[in-house]
Design a protein around this motif. Structure first.
Motif, PDB file in Angstrom:
ATOM      1  N   ASP A 225       0.880  -1.241   0.145  1.00  0.00           N
ATOM      2  CA  ASP A 225       0.017  -0.048  -0.038  1.00  0.00           C
ATOM      3  C   ASP A 225       1.024   1.189   0.019  1.00  0.00           C
ATOM      4  OD1 ASP A 225      -1.497   2.224   1.081  1.00  0.00           O
ATOM      5  OD2 ASP A 225      -3.114   0.704   1.502  1.00  0.00           O
ATOM      6  N   VAL A 226       1.020   2.042  -1.115  1.00  0.00           N
ATOM      7  CA  VAL A 226       1.716   2.975  -1.116  1.00  0.00           C
ATOM      8  C   VAL A 226       1.553   4.302  -0.128  1.00  0.00           C
ATOM      9  CG1 VAL A 226       2.784   4.773  -2.781  1.00  0.00           C
ATOM     10  CG2 VAL A 226       2.313   2.341  -3.614  1.00  0.00           C
ATOM     11  N   ASP A 227       0.302   4.668   0.071  1.00  0.00           N
ATOM     12  CA  ASP A 227      -0.048   5.706   0.915  1.00  0.00           C
ATOM     13  C   ASP A 227       0.485   5.306   2.156  1.00  0.00           C
ATOM     14  OD1 ASP A 227      -1.000   7.288  -1.113  1.00  0.00           O
ATOM     15  OD2 ASP A 227      -3.056   6.419  -0.848  1.00  0.00           O
ATOM     16  N   GLU A 228       0.129   4.209   2.720  1.00  0.00           N
ATOM     17  CA  GLU A 228       0.783   3.773   4.023  1.00  0.00           C
ATOM     18  C   GLU A 228       2.102   3.139   4.140  1.00  0.00           C
ATOM     19  OE1 GLU A 228      -1.343   4.129   6.747  1.00  0.00           O
ATOM     20  OE2 GLU A 228      -2.867   5.104   5.381  1.00  0.00           O
ATOM     21  N   LEU A 229       2.707   2.916   2.980  1.00  0.00           N
ATOM     22  CA  LEU A 229       4.024   2.149   2.953  1.00  0.00           C
ATOM     23  C   LEU A 229       4.051   1.132   3.706  1.00  0.00           C
ATOM     24  CD1 LEU A 229       6.618   2.711   0.894  1.00  0.00           C
ATOM     25  CD2 LEU A 229       7.717   3.816   2.931  1.00  0.00           C
ATOM     26  N   ASP A 230       3.058  -0.004   3.614  1.00  0.00           N
ATOM     27  CA  ASP A 230       3.151  -1.207   4.252  1.00  0.00           C
ATOM     28  C   ASP A 230       2.737  -2.335   3.568  1.00  0.00           C
ATOM     29  OD1 ASP A 230       3.160  -2.675   6.606  1.00  0.00           O
ATOM     30  OD2 ASP A 230       1.271  -1.986   7.313  1.00  0.00           O
ATOM     31  N   VAL A 231       2.984  -3.362   3.850  1.00  0.00           N
ATOM     32  CA  VAL A 231       2.739  -4.705   3.140  1.00  0.00           C
ATOM     33  C   VAL A 231       1.305  -5.283   3.056  1.00  0.00           C
ATOM     34  CG1 VAL A 231       3.176  -7.112   2.662  1.00  0.00           C
ATOM     35  CG2 VAL A 231       5.111  -5.510   2.880  1.00  0.00           C
ATOM     36  N   ILE A 232       0.460  -5.221   2.308  1.00  0.00           N
ATOM     37  CA  ILE A 232      -0.790  -5.820   2.468  1.00  0.00           C
ATOM     38  C   ILE A 232      -1.178  -7.150   1.810  1.00  0.00           C
ATOM     39  CG2 ILE A 232      -1.639  -3.462   2.591  1.00  0.00           C
ATOM     40  CD1 ILE A 232      -2.468  -3.751  -0.328  1.00  0.00           C
ATOM     41  N   GLN A 233      -0.407  -7.667   1.261  1.00  0.00           N
ATOM     42  CA  GLN A 233      -0.240  -8.920   0.707  1.00  0.00           C
ATOM     43  C   GLN A 233       0.912  -9.631   0.296  1.00  0.00           C
ATOM     44  OE1 GLN A 233      -1.706 -12.088   0.516  1.00  0.00           O
ATOM     45  NE2 GLN A 233      -3.572 -11.504  -0.509  1.00  0.00           N
ATOM     46  N   SER A 234       1.217 -10.826   0.539  1.00  0.00           N
ATOM     47  CA  SER A 234       2.570 -11.419   0.518  1.00  0.00           C
ATOM     48  C   SER A 234       2.373 -12.916  -0.006  1.00  0.00           C
ATOM     49  CB  SER A 234       3.337 -11.619   1.799  1.00  0.00           C
ATOM     50  OG  SER A 234       2.667 -12.372   2.643  1.00  0.00           O
ATOM     51  N   PHE A 235       3.278 -13.333  -1.015  1.00  0.00           N
ATOM     52  CA  PHE A 235       3.392 -14.706  -1.578  1.00  0.00           C
ATOM     53  C   PHE A 235       4.790 -15.185  -1.427  1.00  0.00           C
ATOM     54  CE2 PHE A 235       0.457 -11.891  -3.800  1.00  0.00           C
ATOM     55  CZ  PHE A 235      -0.722 -12.703  -4.021  1.00  0.00           C
ATOM     56  N   GLY A 236       4.747 -16.323  -0.980  1.00  0.00           N
ATOM     57  CA  GLY A 236       6.460 -17.099  -0.570  1.00  0.00           C
ATOM     58  C   GLY A 236       6.847 -17.590  -1.895  1.00  0.00           C
ATOM     59  N   LYS A 237       8.193 -18.063  -1.741  1.00  0.00           N
ATOM     60  CA  LYS A 237       8.802 -18.631  -2.837  1.00  0.00           C
ATOM     61  C   LYS A 237       8.088 -19.975  -3.411  1.00  0.00           C
ATOM     62  CE  LYS A 237      12.083 -21.958  -0.537  1.00  0.00           C
ATOM     63  NZ  LYS A 237      13.473 -22.241  -0.646  1.00  0.00           N
ATOM     64  N   SER A 238       7.256 -20.600  -2.376  1.00  0.00           N
ATOM     65  CA  SER A 238       6.470 -21.894  -3.295  1.00  0.00           C
ATOM     66  C   SER A 238       5.639 -21.300  -4.382  1.00  0.00           C
ATOM     67  CB  SER A 238       5.846 -22.542  -2.166  1.00  0.00           C
ATOM     68  OG  SER A 238       4.743 -21.633  -1.314  1.00  0.00           O
TER      69      SER A 238
END
Length: 397
Positions: A225-238
């Motif tokens: 999230d660019v406004d908050e500069l925070d991660v909102i979703q993540s995907f691992g190496k699998s």
């Protein structure tokens, strides 16, 4: 009048008629030949072999420039589109070390250069080639990407495991590092099996600039999230492989493409930008997927493979590989299309790569030029170092 006089007059009249007719015929025959000669030479020139070549206004005037960052020589090369010759070189030895990626804002006013060796980002005013400022962002500054509105630049700092946010005031030409996101401290990325490291590699904004998709070096991808500069979703190496640098938004803004590459892997991924879901995974058919660009008509994505020296052509609606460019040059890296969509420019790595995590050396450093219609390599602009970043600046907009 006697018969002799009549015969004499008749013969004299016939001679005059014949002379007059011959003169007219001679004049008529010569005139078209001169006209044809003038028309055949207009709009042509004679080359060194004596052959005539058609000359057009487009061929004799430059409509854009190709800018290339050579991290092996610490130089930015500016290439003329009409001649494909280097017309200017910006010395970066006193500016930043290992200029890695070079990206223009949408207006083509400023080039943002991430200097991986010095952990800085330099801003070049394109019109007069002046380096306006160089900002410290973080160790291993890899990619500095401007937002769609041009009001900010997000920087991926690889070993620093951080994203820097640069605010842009174009009116006053002020560029300030305002915020930083420490990815190593993000709770969602603490699973070492899925996130061997949190090194950001490449990124791309959504159409509204509110989100950015960022690939991770050890494998994985995060949505910020660019406004908050925070991660909102993540995907691992699998789900997303390592060393991805092919992040690009579809023309309609609905999908974000990304890729991953190594000596064994060449996958690409498609995300729904509304839901941030991974909706497709495919293989390029080559090895070590890297640079990407979308064709002018918006129908296809071209993705080069560094080890197999080819490119996959992907349908942006079906997400399937529909064609291949068999050879784009030795060790292809980053890419761009000419504004008319007829040419595809590809940087080729040098024999001594200045950066990289695996074998990506090439024997012919430079910029390869591909004819899009025939999908064949037609030229090579030779350089001496380790070319990497590439982008276009359109002139006379």
């Amino acid at each position: 009048m006697n018969k002799n006089k009549v015969l004499f007059c008749f013969m004299l009249a016939m001679i005059l008629l014949i002379v007059t007719a011959c003169g007219e015929a001679s004049s008529t025959d010569e005139q078209p030949e001169e006209t044809a000669t003038e028309e055949s030479t207009e709009g042509t020139e004679v080359d060194s072999n004596g052959d005539e070549e058609e000359v057009t206004e487009e061929a004799t005037s430059s409509t854009y420039e190709v800018w290339v960052a050579d991290q092996g020589t610490n130089e930015i090369h500016i290439i003329d589109s009409a001649t494909h010759e280097i017309i200017e070189t910006i010395d970066f030895n006193d500016v930043g070390d290992k200029p890695h990626m070079l990206v223009f804002d949408d207006e083509g006013d400023y080039a943002y250069v991430a200097n991986m060796g010095s952990g800085t980002v330099s801003v070049i005013r394109a019109e007069d080639r002046e380096v306006l400022t160089t900002l410290e962002t973080g160790e291993g500054a890899h990619a500095a990407i401007p937002s769609p509105d041009g009001e900010r630049v997000l920087v991926a700092n690889v070993p620093a495991r951080s994203l820097s946010d640069i605010s842009v005031d174009k009116e006053n030409e002020e560029f300030v590092v305002e915020r930083e996101l420490d990815l190593s401290a993000v709770e969602a990325l603490q699973n070492e099996e899925e996130f061997p490291n949190q090194n950001p590699i490449c990124l791309a904004f959504t159409a509204d600039g509110k989100k950015a998709y960022v690939t991770l070096g050890g494998g994985g991808l995060v949505v910020v999230d660019v406004d908050e500069l925070d991660v909102i979703q993540s995907f691992g190496k699998s789900q997303v492989g390592a060393h991805g640098c092919g992040t690009i938004l579809s023309p309609d803004g609905k999908y974000m493409f990304a890729n991953s590459g190594s000596t064994e892997l060449a996958e690409y991924y498609v995300f729904d930008t509304e839901t941030d879901e991974l909706i497709f995974t495919g293989e390029t058919g080559g090895i070590d997927a890297h640079g990407v660009r979308i064709t002018k008509d918006g129908k296809h994505l071209w993705m080069v493979n560094r080890i197999t020296d080819d490119a996959a052509i992907i349908d942006v609606e079906t997400f399937e590989v529909v064609d291949t460019v068999n050879f784009v040059g030795d060790a292809p890296d980053l890419v761009t299309f000419s504004p008319d969509g007829l040419l595809f420019y590809v940087t080729l790595r040098g024999p001594e790569p200045a950066t990289g995590t695996h074998d990506m050396a090439g024997e012919t450093p430079g910029v390869s030029i591909i004819d899009v219609e025939t999908k064949t390599k037609i030229d090579l602009i030779e350089l001496t170092g380790d070319p990497h970043g590439i982008d276009l600046r359109i002139l006379n907009k």
